[in-house]
Scaffold this motif. Structure first.
Motif, short mmCIF file in Angstrom:
data_model
loop_
_atom_site.label_atom_id
_atom_site.label_comp_id
_atom_site.label_asym_id
_atom_site.label_seq_id
_atom_site.Cartn_x
_atom_site.Cartn_y
_atom_site.Cartn_z
N THR A 4 0.88 -1.17 0.00
CA THR A 4 0.00 0.00 0.00
C THR A 4 0.92 1.21 0.00
OG1 THR A 4 -1.65 -1.21 1.29
CG2 THR A 4 -1.86 1.19 1.20
N PRO A 5 0.97 1.97 -1.10
CA PRO A 5 1.97 3.04 -1.24
C PRO A 5 2.07 3.98 -0.05
CG PRO A 5 0.85 2.69 -3.31
CD PRO A 5 0.13 1.85 -2.31
N SER A 6 0.93 4.37 0.53
CA SER A 6 0.97 5.35 1.61
C SER A 6 1.56 4.79 2.90
CB SER A 6 -0.43 5.90 1.89
OG SER A 6 -1.32 4.86 2.26
N TYR A 7 1.69 3.46 2.99
CA TYR A 7 2.24 2.84 4.19
C TYR A 7 3.69 2.41 4.03
CZ TYR A 7 -2.73 2.35 5.43
OH TYR A 7 -4.06 2.59 5.69
N VAL A 8 4.23 2.47 2.83
CA VAL A 8 5.59 2.00 2.59
C VAL A 8 6.59 2.88 3.34
CG1 VAL A 8 7.41 1.72 0.85
CG2 VAL A 8 5.09 0.92 0.38
N LEU A 9 7.51 2.24 4.04
CA LEU A 9 8.58 2.92 4.74
C LEU A 9 9.88 2.60 4.02
CD1 LEU A 9 9.75 4.51 7.12
CD2 LEU A 9 9.68 2.40 8.47
N ASP A 10 10.42 3.57 3.30
CA ASP A 10 11.61 3.30 2.49
C ASP A 10 12.83 4.10 2.92
OD1 ASP A 10 10.83 5.80 1.65
OD2 ASP A 10 10.34 5.19 -0.41
N ASP A 11 12.74 4.78 4.05
CA ASP A 11 13.85 5.57 4.57
C ASP A 11 14.75 4.68 5.45
OD1 ASP A 11 15.58 7.29 5.84
OD2 ASP A 11 14.04 8.72 6.47
N PRO A 12 15.99 4.41 5.01
CA PRO A 12 16.88 3.55 5.81
C PRO A 12 17.11 4.08 7.22
CG PRO A 12 17.77 3.86 3.60
CD PRO A 12 16.62 4.83 3.74
N ASP A 13 17.15 5.39 7.39
CA ASP A 13 17.36 5.94 8.73
C ASP A 13 16.20 5.61 9.66
OD1 ASP A 13 19.85 7.01 8.17
OD2 ASP A 13 19.04 8.95 7.54
N GLU A 14 14.98 5.60 9.12
CA GLU A 14 13.83 5.25 9.94
C GLU A 14 13.83 3.76 10.28
OE1 GLU A 14 10.86 7.07 11.30
OE2 GLU A 14 12.71 8.24 11.32
N ARG A 164 6.88 -1.34 6.51
CA ARG A 164 5.60 -0.66 6.48
C ARG A 164 5.41 0.14 7.78
NH1 ARG A 164 6.43 -2.43 2.33
NH2 ARG A 164 5.14 -3.70 0.93
N ARG A 165 4.76 1.29 7.62
CA ARG A 165 4.38 2.13 8.75
C ARG A 165 2.91 2.48 8.54
NH1 ARG A 165 8.34 7.06 9.92
NH2 ARG A 165 7.53 7.78 7.92
N LYS A 166 2.03 1.66 9.09
CA LYS A 166 0.58 1.83 8.91
C LYS A 166 0.02 2.51 10.16
CE LYS A 166 -3.67 -0.81 8.04
NZ LYS A 166 -4.37 -0.40 9.28
N LEU A 167 -0.21 3.81 10.03
CA LEU A 167 -0.56 4.62 11.20
C LEU A 167 -1.72 5.57 10.89
CD1 LEU A 167 3.08 5.44 12.38
CD2 LEU A 167 1.55 3.68 13.30
N SER A 168 -2.76 5.03 10.27
CA SER A 168 -3.98 5.80 9.96
C SER A 168 -3.71 6.96 9.01
CB SER A 168 -4.63 6.32 11.25
OG SER A 168 -4.98 5.25 12.10
N GLN A 169 -2.75 6.77 8.08
CA GLN A 169 -2.47 7.84 7.11
C GLN A 169 -3.67 8.10 6.19
OE1 GLN A 169 -0.40 5.28 7.86
NE2 GLN A 169 1.74 5.75 7.40
N ASN A 170 -4.59 7.15 6.11
CA ASN A 170 -5.75 7.30 5.22
C ASN A 170 -6.93 7.98 5.90
OD1 ASN A 170 -6.12 5.09 6.92
ND2 ASN A 170 -7.45 4.03 5.48
N LYS A 171 -6.73 8.48 7.12
CA LYS A 171 -7.83 9.11 7.86
C LYS A 171 -7.62 10.62 7.96
CE LYS A 171 -9.73 5.13 8.72
NZ LYS A 171 -10.97 4.74 8.00
#
Length: 204
Positions: A4-14, A164-171
């Motif tokens: 799910t594009p809005s949940y993808v976490l692609d930052d290595p530092d994170e 993934r970082r799924k944190l209600s980004q769709n709300k």
């Protein structure tokens, strides 16, 4: 993991931060005898290029996992928790589960006995550093070295990750705030660490 594009976490530092703050990992291997999974503490190698961790396994897990012979999957799970649709206040009836998760891939390098002992010492020092009277392997190095013989040290330099970082980004913002408030205070499903992560991410 589901894409799910809005949940993808692609930052290595994170991802490094996730490892740093959640050092209890699941190591999964696809072996000649089927899947094998074990759970061990890991430490991020801060000065390494890319993402690299060190850990150890208790014998005979190194044989069960066939460590060093193939790629393994390391799963790091951050804060997570149930989100009730009743918190949305919008008539929605579909619940969900918020989470931060990383799948990391690499082939383990088996450490020498001496480096394994150093890594074990670093591991103890890392977790003991916040204690009022920190313990150390140096207290009785001879006994510690005997115990260390029952372990095998590993280093895994990750060749890729899927997070993934799924944190209600769709709300909507007001719904996100209600979810955070319930995660902080709900008598049944409070998850303060997840609420804190949501505040951090939505405040970026």
């Amino acid at each position: 993991m589901r894409y799910t594009p809005s949940y993808v976490l692609d930052d290595p530092d994170e991802v490094r931060r996730l490892i740093r703050e959640n050092p209890w990992a699941t190591i999964v291997s696809g072996t000649a005898n089927g899947l094998v999974a074990s759970h061990y503490p890991i430490v991020l190698e801060e000065e390494a290029d890319g993402i690299s961790i060190v850990s150890h396994v208790g014998r005979p897990d190194e044989e069960l996992h066939e460590l060093g012979q193939h790629e393994v999957l390391v799963i790091v799970q951050g804060p997570h928790g149930y989100v009730s649709p009743g918190w949305y206040g919008t008539g929605d009836f579909v619940p969900t589960w918020n989470h931060v998760t990383a799948h990391l891939y690499g082939t383990p390098e088996i450490l020498s006995d001496e480096e394994n002992f150093r890594v074990l010492g670093d591991l103890v020092d890392h977790f003991e550093s916040r204690m009022p009277e920190p313990m150390s392997l140096d207290i009785d190095e001879q006994s510690a070295r005997r115990i260390a013989k029952g372990t095998v040290g590993i280093r895994i330099r990750m060749t890729r990750f899927d997070a993934r970082r799924k944190l209600s980004q769709n709300k909507r913002p007001e719904v996100v705030e209600r979810v955070i408030e319930r995660l902080e205070n709900d008598p049944n499903y409070a998850q303060p660490a997840l609420a804190e992560e949501m505040r951090r991410v939505h405040g970026e």
